[in-house]
Design a protein around this motif. Sequence first.
Motif, short mmCIF file in Angstrom:
data_model
loop_
_atom_site.label_atom_id
_atom_site.label_comp_id
_atom_site.label_asym_id
_atom_site.label_seq_id
_atom_site.Cartn_x
_atom_site.Cartn_y
_atom_site.Cartn_z
N PRO A 14 -0.62 10.46 -9.87
CA PRO A 14 -1.91 9.81 -10.08
C PRO A 14 -1.95 8.36 -9.65
N LEU A 15 -0.84 7.66 -9.78
CA LEU A 15 -0.81 6.24 -9.41
C LEU A 15 -0.31 6.01 -7.98
N ALA A 16 -0.35 7.05 -7.16
CA ALA A 16 0.14 6.93 -5.79
C ALA A 16 -0.53 5.81 -5.01
N PRO A 17 -1.85 5.59 -5.11
CA PRO A 17 -2.46 4.50 -4.35
C PRO A 17 -1.86 3.14 -4.69
N MET A 18 -1.66 2.89 -5.99
CA MET A 18 -1.10 1.61 -6.38
C MET A 18 0.36 1.50 -5.95
N LEU A 19 1.09 2.59 -6.06
CA LEU A 19 2.49 2.58 -5.64
C LEU A 19 2.60 2.38 -4.13
N ALA A 20 1.65 2.93 -3.38
CA ALA A 20 1.66 2.74 -1.93
C ALA A 20 1.43 1.26 -1.58
N LEU A 22 2.18 -1.31 -3.52
CA LEU A 22 3.43 -2.00 -3.89
C LEU A 22 4.49 -1.81 -2.81
N ALA A 23 4.61 -0.60 -2.32
CA ALA A 23 5.59 -0.32 -1.27
C ALA A 23 5.23 -1.05 0.02
N GLY A 24 3.94 -1.13 0.34
CA GLY A 24 3.51 -1.85 1.54
C GLY A 24 3.84 -3.33 1.47
N VAL A 25 3.61 -3.93 0.31
CA VAL A 25 3.95 -5.35 0.13
C VAL A 25 5.45 -5.55 0.25
N ALA A 26 6.22 -4.67 -0.37
CA ALA A 26 7.68 -4.78 -0.29
C ALA A 26 8.16 -4.63 1.15
N LEU A 27 7.56 -3.69 1.89
CA LEU A 27 7.96 -3.49 3.29
C LEU A 27 7.63 -4.72 4.13
N ASP A 28 6.47 -5.31 3.89
CA ASP A 28 6.12 -6.53 4.61
C ASP A 28 7.11 -7.64 4.31
N ARG A 29 7.52 -7.76 3.05
CA ARG A 29 8.48 -8.82 2.68
C ARG A 29 9.85 -8.57 3.31
N LEU A 30 10.24 -7.31 3.45
CA LEU A 30 11.55 -6.99 3.99
C LEU A 30 11.60 -7.03 5.51
N VAL A 31 10.56 -6.53 6.16
CA VAL A 31 10.59 -6.33 7.61
C VAL A 31 9.66 -7.29 8.34
N GLY A 32 8.51 -7.58 7.77
CA GLY A 32 7.54 -8.42 8.47
C GLY A 32 6.87 -7.65 9.59
N LEU A 99 2.83 10.04 3.32
CA LEU A 99 2.73 8.79 2.56
C LEU A 99 3.45 7.62 3.24
N PRO A 100 4.63 7.82 3.85
CA PRO A 100 5.27 6.68 4.54
C PRO A 100 4.39 6.07 5.63
N LEU A 101 3.58 6.89 6.29
CA LEU A 101 2.66 6.35 7.30
C LEU A 101 1.66 5.40 6.67
N LEU A 102 1.14 5.76 5.51
CA LEU A 102 0.21 4.88 4.80
C LEU A 102 0.88 3.59 4.39
#
Length: 362
Positions: A14-20, A22-32, A99-102
Amino acid sequence: MEASVLPPLLRLVPLAPMLAVLAGVALDRLVGDPQRWLHPVQVIGWGIGWFRRVAEDWAGDRPGRLRLAGTGLTLLVVGLSGLAGWQVERLTLVHPVALPLLVIALASALAGRSLEQAVQAVVAALPPFTSGRSPADLELARQRLAWIVGRDVDGLCRSEILRAAAETASENAVDGVFAPLFWMLLGALLWCAWPDRALVVLPGPLCLAWSFKAASTLDSMLGYRQGRLRWLGTAGARLDDLLTWLPCRLVALSLPLAAGRPGSALVNCRRALLQGRPDPSPNAGVSQAAYALAADVHLGGLNHYGGLPKLKPVLHAAGRPADALAVTRMLQLTRRLTGLWLLSALAIALGGCIDVTPWSTQ
């Protein structure tokens, strides 16, 4: 609510949108933004360039036609960008394995790591005070600064380079981080609040984030008050101002919390609004003033653009001159405030206004 009406992804998590997000922000911080990867903003830029040529061929030098063409161009570019994001969301909702694509697409709408790296590169290129070197040793710092600011950098001294770095760190934090993050979080919360409508009606985090990025790119490419762009770029620039208006003021209100001074939130927000008001941009001056107050730094003053002087409003005149520590402090504030926004949005999703229990128990 019948579980069968829910998209497969939201039925599973149910919380997949919010988790996505969070993961997107983390990916931006790690990879740019990897330089060899095709970036969605590049595609948006190509589209804007092509539509601009078509619009100018049709409108010529007639202001009325240029305004009309600019409005159509803006609606088309923003609409197509949002539609592309909407299609990726639909794919993810129906096929959770996508989901990884999103997540990757969401990360592409953020510029946290790239902004931080660009600003730090300018500061790192400055020679130490004790070097005893000539002003020519500032040339590398000026070159790196020219990549991220619009002002003239030739002849800037050390203090002016640091002020420019601090100002771009504060202004672009809103444009590149908090404005797209705001629209992402809004889309994620909409999905969490009405999961049964996500697949059919509601825009999600990527649709809203890419729509904002399209407006921001339009402003960057066409939002100049010169030549035909004076009329052609008006719609895109105003839409960007509108979409950035609320996130910018939320930054001004919440930045004192990230600075560890929650009691000054309202006072500093009012001061940032007042000090940033003279700036021609409805958002740039406010965001710079908010960071100047939070980091206790004096910003603003005389800049040159295309050889012409332009006096920017003085922000937090009682603060200290910008130095390397102040720039670092601003970058730290951006990271802390990003975390604060994410935690707040997650708390809303888990709180009383969004009841996730029935979704998983049907």
